[in-house]
Write a protein that holds these residues in place. Structure first.
Motif, PDB file in Angstrom:
ATOM      1  N   GLU A   1      77.414  79.198  -6.038  1.00 14.32           N
ATOM      2  CA  GLU A   1      76.211  79.608  -5.323  1.00 14.32           C
ATOM      3  C   GLU A   1      74.991  78.799  -5.775  1.00 14.32           C
ATOM      4  O   GLU A   1      74.149  78.415  -4.960  1.00 14.32           O
ATOM      5  CB  GLU A   1      75.969  81.102  -5.544  1.00 14.32           C
ATOM      6  N   ALA A   2      74.897  78.555  -7.093  1.00 12.88           N
ATOM      7  CA  ALA A   2      73.753  77.801  -7.613  1.00 12.88           C
ATOM      8  C   ALA A   2      73.743  76.370  -7.076  1.00 12.88           C
ATOM      9  O   ALA A   2      72.691  75.842  -6.708  1.00 12.88           O
ATOM     10  CB  ALA A   2      73.805  77.788  -9.146  1.00 12.88           C
ATOM     11  N   LEU A   3      74.904  75.741  -7.022  1.00  8.90           N
ATOM     12  CA  LEU A   3      74.992  74.383  -6.480  1.00  8.90           C
ATOM     13  C   LEU A   3      74.648  74.365  -4.999  1.00  8.90           C
ATOM     14  O   LEU A   3      74.039  73.409  -4.504  1.00  8.90           O
ATOM     15  CB  LEU A   3      76.393  73.820  -6.715  1.00  8.90           C
ATOM     16  N   ASP A   4      75.047  75.403  -4.299  1.00  6.48           N
ATOM     17  CA  ASP A   4      74.732  75.501  -2.876  1.00  6.48           C
ATOM     18  C   ASP A   4      73.218  75.537  -2.681  1.00  6.48           C
ATOM     19  O   ASP A   4      72.672  74.848  -1.818  1.00  6.48           O
ATOM     20  CB  ASP A   4      75.380  76.757  -2.303  1.00  6.48           C
ATOM     21  N   ARG A   5      72.512  76.327  -3.512  1.00  5.73           N
ATOM     22  CA  ARG A   5      71.060  76.418  -3.394  1.00  5.73           C
ATOM     23  C   ARG A   5      70.377  75.142  -3.870  1.00  5.73           C
ATOM     24  O   ARG A   5      69.285  74.805  -3.410  1.00  5.73           O
ATOM     25  CB  ARG A   5      70.537  77.625  -4.189  1.00  5.73           C
ATOM     26  N   PHE A   6      71.027  74.436  -4.803  1.00  9.99           N
ATOM     27  CA  PHE A   6      70.456  73.191  -5.296  1.00  9.99           C
ATOM     28  C   PHE A   6      70.532  72.075  -4.258  1.00  9.99           C
ATOM     29  O   PHE A   6      69.748  71.134  -4.284  1.00  9.99           O
ATOM     30  CB  PHE A   6      71.180  72.763  -6.571  1.00  9.99           C
ATOM     31  N   GLY A   7      71.474  72.184  -3.317  1.00 11.16           N
ATOM     32  CA  GLY A   7      71.579  71.180  -2.267  1.00 11.16           C
ATOM     33  C   GLY A   7      72.894  70.439  -2.226  1.00 11.16           C
ATOM     34  O   GLY A   7      73.059  69.503  -1.427  1.00 11.16           O
TER      35      GLY A   7
END
Length: 445
Positions: free
Chosen positions: A297-303
């Motif tokens: 999820e964090a990588l998804d929000r990071f782009g």
């Protein structure tokens, strides 16, 4: 929610340390108090009293990690299948896979080399002068899974159901790659399967949101359990060895951060803001598996596009355990130093390369780093019983290496996304992910 959860985990970590220390140090007075109250339980000595605390605190941690393991197999399968399907062709898949492996091997060599240099500078085992144990003495660790034939044969699944039941990430990755490529080959007729995998990913991330609400309780229990069982004296006795390992891990974070800056640019600084919660979860629970869903999820929000993160991250759990590589370097050479066994530089390098090869695919194996070390010690005529030296503080070191594994894999996914020219824009790091996460519903951002 994300910011509050991080705060709660930090509070639970501190409270767990205090509680565990207090229970261990007051075992005898507590028993006397209960006896004066007329307690007639069979627990009459402090060791049994502490074992009772350990059993119940360990149960809480086990339940939380079991919940996490319940999520991982379907989540890895769903995200990988969707990611491969959205890549569109096997050429893109091969390109991303090759770039990932290049990074994994480079990061592993960096970790090993840094560990080798620091062991010689800091010399954590020099001066202990321990007597060599009998050649027949063993640490009691099963090393059969780490023979060459077993390593190669274990990669390929015989049943995806069995692989999922055992949470064997590498085997799940192999099957998911075949399945995803087949979906791409079939084309439009397989579209319902892609939608099903997207829905599966969406549901499992929602389940993750529920499970992570229990994380602070599990963190409290895990940290308290370690102190109740071992007591603070075990940290004092092997404190310098632990300090050396953490110095190595800190320097590795810095070097990986510099490499991320080189390839990703200034945005690499903000990456650490996005992954701070999964890193803290991995550190507190001493399990990089526990952080897997939140890292996605964090990588998804990071782009990082889901088609890349959902492929690189599961692969990294088998091939890119930077923290574990650092720890195995320190532990192996610490044991040699502690027993006064001289190894020439060539032998040390060969031993570390052996560690790098035999450590692939260790995700999901309990105490995997210790098992790999034990198997390697035998090959180089080092006393396997030396494992018992580090076993006492393994939990505290496992916390650091688990957090480092998460950092290494998050950076790997971000770098590969940049190499592919696919790194998208960031979402605000403090915004709570929606209750129905969008990860996996699209191959692009």
């Amino acid at each position: 929610m994300a910011k509050r959860l991080t705060t709660y985990i930090l509070i639970a970590l501190v409270l767990g340390l205090i509680f565990g220390w207090a229970v261990h140090e007051t075992a005898d007075p507590a028993l006397g108090f209960f006896k004066r109250l007329g307690w007639t339980a069979s627990t009459t000595d402090s060791a049994a009293y502490l074992a009772g605390w350990t059993k119940w605190l360990g149960l809480i941690t086990t339940i939380f990690l079991d919940f996490i393991k319940m999520i991982i197999a379907p989540l890895v399968f769903g995200t990988l299948v969707v990611g491969i399907a959205h890549m569109g062709d096997t050429g893109a898949l091969g390109r991303v896979g090759l770039k990932s492996l290049v990074w994994f091997v480079s990061a592993s060599l960096l970790s090993l080399t840094l560990g080798l240099i620091l062991v010689h500078i800091l010399q954590p085992g020099v001066g202990l002068n321990l007597p060599l144990p009998p050649i027949t003495e063993s640490a009691g660790i099963d090393k059969s899974k780490f023979e060459a034939v077993q390593i190669i044969g274990h990669i390929f699944p015989t049943s995806i159901v069995d692989s999922m039941a055992r949470n064997d990430i590498l085997q799940i990755v192999i099957f998911s790659v075949f399945f995803g490529v087949a979906i791409t080959a079939v084309g439009e007729r397989a579209a319902p399967l892609v939608k099903a995998a997207e829905a599966l990913t969406k549901v499992m991330l929602q389940v993750t949101d529920y499970v992570m609400r229990f994380a602070p309780v599990a963190v409290f229990a895990a940290v308290a359990n370690a102190l109740v069982e071992r007591g603070p004296e075990v940290i004092r006795n092997l404190g310098y060895f632990m300090l050396c390992v953490y110095i190595g891990l800190a320097l590795l974070w810095i070097l990986l951060g510099i490499l991320a800056w080189v390839f990703v640019g200034r945005r690499s600084v903000s990456l650490f803001r996005y992954i701070r919660e999964p890193v803290l979860v991995a550190f507190s629970a001493a399990s990089s598996e526990a952080a897997f869903p939140r890292t996605l999820e964090a990588l998804d929000r990071f782009g990082v596009p889901s088609r890349i993160s959902s492929f690189v991250l599961p692969l990294g759990y088998s091939f890119n355990l930077d923290g574990s590589m650092m720890y195995m370097t320190f532990a192996s050479l610490f044991i040699a130093q502690a027993y006064g066994i001289h190894l020439d530089l060539g032998t040390q390098i060969f031993m570390l390369l052996t560690l790098m090869i035999t450590s692939k695919g260790i995700a999901g194996v309990p105490r995997a780093s210790l098992v790999v070390i034990a198997a390697t010690l035998n090959q180089f005529k080092l006393p396997e019983a030396g494992i018992l030296l580090v076993l006492a503080v393994d939990h505290f070191l496992d916390m650091g290496r688990s957090a480092t594994n998460v950092v290494g894999n998050a950076i790997a996914a971000s770098v590969v996304a940049r190499w592919e020219g696919a790194l998208g824009t960031e979402e605000p790091a403090e915004i709570e992910p929606p209750h129905a996460p969008s990860h996996g519903l699209s191959g692009e951002r």
